[in-house]
Scaffold this motif. Structure first.
Motif, short mmCIF file in Angstrom:
data_model
loop_
_atom_site.label_atom_id
_atom_site.label_comp_id
_atom_site.label_asym_id
_atom_site.label_seq_id
_atom_site.Cartn_x
_atom_site.Cartn_y
_atom_site.Cartn_z
N ASP A 26 0.82 -1.21 0.00
CA ASP A 26 0.00 0.00 0.00
C ASP A 26 0.86 1.27 0.00
O ASP A 26 0.56 2.22 -0.72
N GLU A 27 1.93 1.26 0.79
CA GLU A 27 2.83 2.41 0.81
C GLU A 27 3.48 2.60 -0.56
O GLU A 27 3.60 3.73 -1.05
N ALA A 28 3.88 1.50 -1.17
CA ALA A 28 4.51 1.57 -2.49
C ALA A 28 3.54 2.08 -3.53
O ALA A 28 3.89 2.92 -4.37
N LYS A 29 2.30 1.58 -3.50
CA LYS A 29 1.28 2.04 -4.46
C LYS A 29 1.04 3.54 -4.31
O LYS A 29 0.91 4.25 -5.30
N ASN A 30 0.98 4.01 -3.06
CA ASN A 30 0.75 5.42 -2.81
C ASN A 30 1.90 6.31 -3.28
O ASN A 30 1.70 7.45 -3.65
N ALA A 31 3.12 5.76 -3.26
CA ALA A 31 4.30 6.53 -3.64
C ALA A 31 4.67 6.38 -5.11
O ALA A 31 5.48 7.15 -5.63
N LEU A 32 4.07 5.42 -5.80
CA LEU A 32 4.52 5.07 -7.15
C LEU A 32 4.39 6.20 -8.17
O LEU A 32 5.35 6.51 -8.86
N GLU A 33 3.24 6.80 -8.29
CA GLU A 33 3.05 7.84 -9.31
C GLU A 33 3.99 9.01 -9.10
O GLU A 33 4.55 9.55 -10.06
N SER A 34 4.16 9.41 -7.86
CA SER A 34 5.08 10.50 -7.56
C SER A 34 6.51 10.12 -7.93
O SER A 34 7.24 10.92 -8.52
#
Length: 114
Positions: A26-34
């Protein structure tokens, strides 16, 4: 308790805590686009992400997302009775094609800004 015993206990406690410090999906998904927009992470033709630079957070994002992708590719391959490498290749082609301009893709082992 001897110094060696204390050190061993401390080392054991630290090594057990390492997996807890790994980035969650979840942390990775939240940070991916940025991370993609900043040019820190890019798509590869292998179907997986890779860190464009050497910072640890980018590597952690790529690793967490890649673990999830690997599982998804495996399920797709099993469902259709094909090799995982075929799924990875098709996914990689699609990911590279879908990457917006300004973000990084890997071509012939080199990073280029699309």
């Amino acid at each position: 308790m001897t110094l060696v015993a204390r050190f061993s206990a401390l080392l054991l406690a630290f090594s057990m805590a390492l997996p807890a410090m790994a980035m969650s999906l979840d942390e990775a998904k939240n940070a991916l686009e940025s991370a993609k927009s900043q040019g820190l992470v890019g798509e590869t033709p292998s179907g997986y992400l890779s860190a464009v630079g050497s910072d640890q957070k980018s590597k952690d994002i790529a690793s967490a997302i890649n673990d999830a992708r690997r599982e998804a590719y495996k399920k797709i391959a099993e469902k259709h009775g094909i090799a995982v490498t075929k799924v990875e290749t098709v996914a990689g082609q699609k990911a590279v094609e879908k990457t917006p301009s300004g973000q990084y893709i890997q071509v012939d082992g080199h990073w280029i800004k699309k």
